[in-house]
Every structure is written in structure tokens, then in C-alpha cells.
Write an enzyme that holds these catalytic residues in place. Structure first.
Site, PDB file in Angstrom:
ATOM      1  N   GLU A   1       0.862  -1.187   0.000  1.00  0.00           N
ATOM      2  CA  GLU A   1       0.000   0.000   0.000  1.00  0.00           C
ATOM      3  C   GLU A   1       0.892   1.229   0.000  1.00  0.00           C
ATOM      4  O   GLU A   1       1.875   1.288   0.744  1.00  0.00           O
ATOM      5  CB  GLU A   1      -0.884  -0.014   1.266  1.00  0.00           C
ATOM      6  CG  GLU A   1      -1.676   1.264   1.487  1.00  0.00           C
ATOM      7  CD  GLU A   1      -2.530   1.211   2.756  1.00  0.00           C
ATOM      8  OE1 GLU A   1      -2.921   0.107   3.177  1.00  0.00           O
ATOM      9  OE2 GLU A   1      -2.787   2.294   3.337  1.00  0.00           O
TER      10      GLU A   1
ATOM     11  N   GLU B   1      -2.520  11.047   3.365  1.00  0.00           N
ATOM     12  CA  GLU B   1      -3.477  10.818   4.444  1.00  0.00           C
ATOM     13  C   GLU B   1      -3.415  12.050   5.324  1.00  0.00           C
ATOM     14  O   GLU B   1      -2.370  12.716   5.400  1.00  0.00           O
ATOM     15  CB  GLU B   1      -3.111   9.590   5.279  1.00  0.00           C
ATOM     16  CG  GLU B   1      -3.458   8.273   4.644  1.00  0.00           C
ATOM     17  CD  GLU B   1      -3.261   7.150   5.647  1.00  0.00           C
ATOM     18  OE1 GLU B   1      -4.261   6.599   6.108  1.00  0.00           O
ATOM     19  OE2 GLU B   1      -2.094   6.845   5.973  1.00  0.00           O
TER      20      GLU B   1
END
Lengths: 472, 278
Positions: free
Chosen positions: B160, B165
Site C-alpha cells: 500500500e 493521508e
């Protein structure tokens, strides 16, 4: 000759110089108009007050005037700070610390900044009641307050955002504070502030202004009775992610009315009621719509109670009247909710441009108390209870308002009642009652009266009451 | 290079720092200190969101619901993802992903997660999006990628890459990470970038990576703030196969905590474009 020639030369030189200067002035002016501006100095206090002039410290009335000094031993990464010694509540020189720091001279242009920042700590963990800026003891037009600033015993940076920096082009109120001892059982403490300055942080965002604390209020308005819009706040999310809500003066807001022929608000947040109809007052701050509104329905002028006659002060004990001096009262609505009370209103009474009236709604019973924090009323020498009542609804057969007076509440208590029947009352009309105290059957002693109840058992639920007094 | 970036550039450089760097550069220090944010310029995917309505179905699919195990996508997230226009819609040249507070299929919030799985995937390249983020406690937007073999090779083995974020309660802080076997979840290889004198919810910013055979460079706007190489990860390097793109706006969850009374809803993540180069 020679002399004259010299003078001529000098004249020509000066003339051409002045033409050149004039010419260049004109060019400057037409190309790039510059308005007079005020100092943009950011610092308020670093190791000493900055640019405040000599006479900048003005304590609040009843505060301890000597609470402030420059501490030359304690500072944030320095050896000097603003030191505030909050006095004990019983200090004869003043029961709290509070003051403004106002520039002794012209104000500053703060429009390029977005917050007042400072470092602060205290001798113990404490919540400082109010810290802000924009208070100048004149119009206080752009006063800002951050309420409840929690200080710890170590230095922390605090941010007080400017609700709308574009308003602050000439501001003298650089800092103000008010700190008491409610949370410390009356005992004093010390707090320090340092590096007090205006900054452009660039991360003051997400403005959410509000009027009336964000509530949409609908109420009846009365011709000629102004209403002041309260609960003016501006909320920002600052760089730390914390939401900061400030109390802001109306000067930061732009008010609008949907119908200026009914109601209009000025820059002080005062709504004038000028005609019949419906109008809603809203506001914006720096072009952001404020939450909250005031919807007014205006059908008439307010119908005030009849003015009581002049009486010798020694012949009157007044509980609630603008005509006489009132005794102290604990409350106009005791909210005896555990006992089943539904009654709203009276907390506080309506203030109609200085004329106070009590409006009870959802009335089943309600008590006016005057025995807890105030002396009870000795009405032994009085003969009559006066009050004016207006019923704001239709009156049905069997409706009533029962009055009850209690003496020596909770301690060898005695009481008496008097019932006003519905047919003695008038819908939408004031009725004056003068009730002999001897008619309150059972009230054998009236030397320590402490409570007056209005009891309707919900038969009548919306009334105005005014001019409650005992007399002889 | 790696040390320099990791240790010295924590935040956007101030002007004096920049002058110092320039001075050092002039003084003939290592050429490594020149930052080249993006070198790949061959545009292969350009989602500009110029047509109102649903985003291009040839590129974007949706995850619906609360995750395969009903546990908030493995993170205790609180939202129910939908593909309704209330939660995902293109308007005026911008993709809007909107989190709402509403009761829906047993959840208290709705939002959307878009993904290019089985529609677009690529090994290596430059992946970037221009986004204005939402804000508030418990708001968790992300622009990220997963290994395209995830069905056969479950997470974290699939790998990932979190290009962006962000915690709504920290409006100035961006987080970029990689997850893989031995370095997933709380042990991801991660770095924060703090925006000085600005924040991510008041304007658009470009969040990107440039990814090659043995590195992932993370940048925001024109600033390279991290480089992750096989030496940095505490497990096998799994970033040598195709990945697909995801964009979502979560509410609550382990990364951010739950929203509170001060969290304003709805919250919207605005995406101006997503572009991929090789």
C-alpha cells in the site's frame, strides 16, 4: 545689475525646481495614490511594552490597580514578562485583576495580521475569565474576547484570532484581560504573559460567525421598543485544529433586515422596530453569513401596565415595579421543576427599552422568591398587595389565578391564598388588583414574607405581570 | 540524499533556510541536494473531472458499505460508503467526495470511496492529485494505492502506498506512508509534512509520488519531503508490480478517532484532477 541678475537666476532656478517637484508630485499622486496609514508594528510586549507610550495601562473599576507589573525575572525564553497578581477576593484594594493596554497615541493598522498571540503560564492551573484586544475605553467598537483561557504552570502559546482583520486599520486596544478568583475559592494567584504580538499565522480558517449564539429566534416585536442583538461570536479553526470561539462586538458584523419598513439594525446591533409586519434580522461577518436570526412579528405598540401613583416611600415595599425602589429579589421564576412546574419566563423579566415586565408562559404555577440571598419582607405595617395582570389569551369559565404568600419559608412556615376568578380578568387588557393582605386567609404572620406564587393549574398559561408591591 | 531529506527537511523551508541551502549549493556541496520533484512527464491518465455528474465509469469504481467484514474497512471507520450523488459527484470541474452525518444502513455517516481496481493500474510512474481537503475531528481523507494483486495476495503483502493521508483535527499535517509485509498498520514507514503559515483545507494542494524500481519519492506541491527505498522498509520491498488508485473520505476510525460535537457536517474533499505519468 549684477545683484539683480543673480536674483533672477536664483528665481529661475527655484521656479524650475519647484516645477520639477510639483510635476513629480503630480505624477506620484495620479499614478499611485497612497492613503495615510498607521503603524503596522506587531509587537505589544516582548521584554518590555512596545510602542504603547507612557500612559497605556488602565485598570478596570473595582479591580486591583496594582495587579500588573513587568516581571524582570520570569519570561518566555527571556527574562521579562507581563506579571499579573490576581488578588484575593477580599483584597480591600480590589477583588480581581483586569485592565486594558491602550496605545498612548495613534492606533495601529492591524489589517495585515490575523491573530493576537502570546505565551502565558500561571502559578497554578487556572482558567482566566477573559483575554482579548480591541477594548479602548472609548467605543470599544472592535473589542474581541476569548473567554475561559486555560493556563498551566508552563509556558504555552495562545492564539486569539481577529474576527475580520480588515476592520482594524486604526486600533489602540492592544490587549485586555480580566481574571478573578471564583474558581479558587477567593484565593489569588499569579499569571504571566510574554511575547504578546499580532501575527499573520496564515492558518486561521473556517470562519463560522453567529448572532444570538446561532439560534433562530422568532418573537413578537413592539413598535418603538428596540431590541439589542446579543450572542455575537466568531469561531475559527486554528492551525492546531482547535476551534476557538470569540465574543465579538457588533462592529465586526453587517446586519440586514428582510423588511426595513418593519425593523432595521444599526452597526451597534440595535434593532429599531419602526412598522407593523414581519421582518427577519440576519448578519454576516467578512461576507460569511452568520448562524442565527431574529424573526419579528410586529402588530402593535406594547401595551404597558398603568403607572402606579406616587406614594411616600415609607408607605411602599415594592417587589417589582419601575415606579418604586424595589427590594432585593432572589428570582422571578423559581423553576420548581421537580414539583411539576412548567412555567417559563421571568428569568429575567422582559426589558422593553428600560421598562421591565414579567411574561409568564406555559404557566401552571410559579414563585417569586425573596428570602434566600436577600432579607425577607416585613409587611406587617403594610395593608394591601397591588399587582397588574394582563392575560394574553382567551379566558374560559372556571379559569383562575390564585395568589399565595408564604411567610418564614421552610421554618414555621405560614401561608395564605387569594384567588382571582377569570371573570375579573380581561383578555389582552391590563387589570389592576389591590388586595387587602387580610384577605390572604391563613397568613397570620407577614413579618418575613419570602415567596409569592401565581397558581393557575394551567387554566391560564400566558400572562404579563407588573407593579407588584405592598403598600399602606 | 536519504539522510538529508529525512533529517534535515522536516518542514517547508523558510526563506533564510532556503538562502542557506542556495549558499551551500553555490559553495559546491553535493549535487544531491537539488530537489527534482517530478521527472516523468508522459501523461497516461488524466482525470480532470470536467463533466458534471458521476465520475468517468471507465476509470472509477466504488467500494460500497462498511467493508467485507462489516468492521469499517478494518479500521473501525464509522461511515457507510455509497455511490450516491449525495456522496460523490462532479460539479463545476471538481470531484466532490462528501461525508454526511445521516442514518444509513445502520451507520451514522455516509461517504464515498472511489477506486480504479480492474480499470486502471500501473507499475511505477508519477501519480498526483490536486485536492482541497476537508477539516474537523474524526475526518480522514486519503489518496492512496494498493497492489493490484490484492485478491490473490492479501494485504499487507499486496503493498500500500499512501500518497496523502490527513487527520481533520490536524489541518496543517500531511502523512505519506508505505505499508507492506512486516511494516503495516501502525508500523508503516511513514513521514509527516507540516505546512507552514497555511493549511490543507483552505486551498488546493498537489499530492504526489514519483515511483521507480527502488524508490518512492513523496512530494506536496513543489516540495519533495520524503524518499523511501528498500533500505527503509523492515520487510520485503513489494513495490515492483502494478498498483491501482483509491480516493476516499472516511469518518472516524483508528487513525483519527471519532468525530465530536464540534465536527461540522457535511465535509467535502474537492479533487481538481488525478494525473498519472510514466
Amino acid at each position: 545689475m549684477k545683484n539683480i541678475k543673480y536674483k533672477n537666476l536664483r528665481f529661475v532656478f527655484l521656479l524650475s525646481l519647484s516645477m520639477a517637484v510639483f510635476y513629480s508630485c503630480e505624477r506620484d499622486f495620479s499614478d499611485d495614490v497612497e492613503f495615510a496609514t498607521f503603524s503596522t508594528t506587531a509587537d505589544v510586549f516582548t521584554d518590555s511594552p512596545v510602542g504603547l507610550g507612557s500612559n497605556f495601562y488602565f485598570p478596570f473599576l473595582n479591580s486591583k490597580a496594582t495587579a500588573f507589573r513587568v516581571d524582570n525575572e520570569v519570561g518566555f525564553e527571556s527574562e521579562a514578562s507581563i506579571r499579573i497578581d490576581v488578588p484575593n477576593a477580599n483584597d480591600p484594594e480590589g477583588s480581581f485583576a483586569g485592565a486594558i493596554f491602550r496605545i498612548d497615541g495613534a492606533g495601529r493598522d492591524l489589517s495585515g495580521y490575523d491573530a493576537l498571540t502570546f505565551y502565558a503560564k500561571a502559578s497554578r492551573g487556572i482558567v482566566i475569565g477573559e483575554i482579548g484586544f480591541g477594548q479602548d475605553f472609548e467605543e470599544n467598537k472592535f473589542q474581541v474576547t476569548r473567554n475561559g483561557v486555560t493556563l498551566s504552570t508552563d509556558w504555552v502559546k495562545y492564539v486569539i484570532p481577529i474576527p475580520d482583520p480588515s476592520k482594524l486599520v486604526e486600533e489602540r486596544g492592544m490587549l485586555w484581560f480580566s481574571a478573578g478568583t471564583d474558581a479558587t475559592a477567593g484565593f489569588g494567584y499569579t499569571f504571566w504573559m510574554d511575547e504578546v504580538k499580532f501575527e499573520r499565522l496564515g492558518n486561521i480558517a473556517q470562519p463560522r460567525p453567529a448572532i444570538l449564539n446561532g439560534a433562530d429566534i422568532a418573537q413578537e416585536g413592539f413598535l418603538g421598543i428596540p431590541i439589542t442583538i446579543q450572542g455575537l461570536t466568531q469561531t475559527f479553526n486554528i492551525g492546531s485544529g482547535e476551534n476557538i470561539t470569540l465574543t465579538a462586538k457588533p462592529g465586526y458584523f453587517d446586519f440586514e433586515s428582510t423588511n426595513v419598513d418593519v425593523a432595521r439594525a444599526n452597526e451597534l446591533g440595535e434593532v429599531s422596530v419602526v412598522g407593523t409586519g414581519e421582518a427577519t434580522i440576519t448578519a454576516s461577518l467578512a461576507n460569511v453569513a452568520a448562524a442565527g436570526s431574529l424573526a419579528l412579528n410586529v402588530t402593535r405598540a406594547f401595551d404597558f401596565a398603568p403607572t402606579p401613583p406616587q406614594r411616600d416611600p415609607s408607605d411602599v415595599i415594592s417587589i417589582f415595579s419601575d415606579a418604586y425602589t424595589n427590594v432585593g429579589v432572589d428570582y422571578f421564576n423559581g423553576f420548581f421543576i421537580p414539583d411539576g412546574q412548567t412555567t417559563q419566563g421571568g428569568a429575567p423579566p422582559l426589558d422593553l427599552n428600560g421598562d421591565r415586565v414579567i411574561n409568564y408562559t406555559q404557566l401552571n404555577f410559579v414563585g417569586i422568591g425573596f428570602f434566600t440571598d436577600v432579607a425577607p419582607v416585613n409587611a406587617t405595617a403594610m395593608e394591601t398587595l397591588h399587582l397588574d395582570i394582563k392575560v394574553n389569551e382567551a379566558i374560559a369559565p372556571g379559569d383562575f389565578i390564585r395568589l399565595q404568600l408564604l411567610n418564614s419559608v421552610g421554618n414555621n412556615e405560614t401561608s395564605g391564598e387569594y384567588t382571582i376568578n377569570g371573570d375579573a380578568l380581561t383578555t389582552d387588557g391590563w387589570v389592576s388588583f389591590d388586595i387587602p393582605l387580610s384577605d390572604f386567609v391563613g397568613l397570620t404572620d407577614r413579618s418575613q414574607l419570602g415567596l409569592l406564587f401565581f397558581i393557575t393549574d394551567s387554566t391560564i398559561s400566558d400572562i404579563f405581570v407588573d407593579n407588584i408591591y405592598f403598600y399602606r | 540524499m536519504k539522510n538529508f531529506i529525512k533529517n534535515n527537511i522536516e518542514k517547508r523551508m523558510t526563506l533564510p533556510a532556503l538562502v542557506m541551502v542556495l549558499l551551500l549549493a553555490v559553495c559546491g556541496c553535493e549535487t544531491d541536494e537539488d530537489q527534482t520533484v517530478a521527472t516523468l512527464t508522459n501523461l497516461v491518465l488524466s482525470e480532470e473531472f470536467d463533466s458534471d455528474g458521476a465520475p468517468n465509469p471507465a476509470v472509477w469504481g466504488y467500494d460500497i458499505g462498511r467493508g467485507p467484514n462489516g468492521d469499517g474497512w478494518g479500521n473501525q471507520e464509522l461511515q457507510y460508503y455509497t455511490d450516491r450523488s449525495d456522496n460523490v459527484e462532479v460539479q463545476n470541474g471538481v470531484l466532490l467526495i462528501t461525508a454526511r452525518q445521516e442514518s444509513f444502513e445502520g451507520a451514522s455517516y455516509t461517504s464515498a470511496r472511489l477506486l480504479t481496481k480492474d480499470l486502471f493500474e500501473q507499475k511505477f510512474g508519477r501519480f498526483e492529485a490536486r485536492i482541497r481537503l476537508p477539516y474537523g475531528q474524526g475526518i480522514w481523507p486519503a489518496f492512496w494505492m494498493l497492489g493490484a494483486d490484492i485478491d490473490e495476495n492479501p494485504w499487507p503483502a499486496a503493498g500500500e502506498i499512501d500518497i496523502m493521508e490527513y487527520r481533520g483535527q490536524q489541518p496543517t499535517v500531511l502523512v505519506g506512508s508505505v505499508h507492506g509485509p512486516g511494516y503495516s498498520g501502525g508500523d508503516a514507514i511513514s513521514k509527516e509534512f507540516i505546512l507552514e503559515n497555511d493549511r490543507f483545507d483552505t486551498g488546493f494542494h498537489i499530492f504526489g509520488i514519483e515511483w521507480g524500481p527502488d524508490y518512492v519519492n513523496f512530494y506536496v506541491d513543489d516540495f519533495l519531503y520524503n524518499r523511501i527505498t528498500p533500505e527503509d522498509v523492515t520487510g520485503p520491498w513489494v513495490f515492483d508490480k502494478p498498483f491501482f488508485i483509491l480516493m476516499n473520505l472516511a469518518v472516524g476510525g483508528s487513525f483519527v478517532g471519532a468525530p465530536n460535537a464540534e465536527t461540522e457536517f457535511p465535509q467535502t474533499m474537492l479533487v481538481d484532477y488525478v494525473r498519472v505519468y510514466n
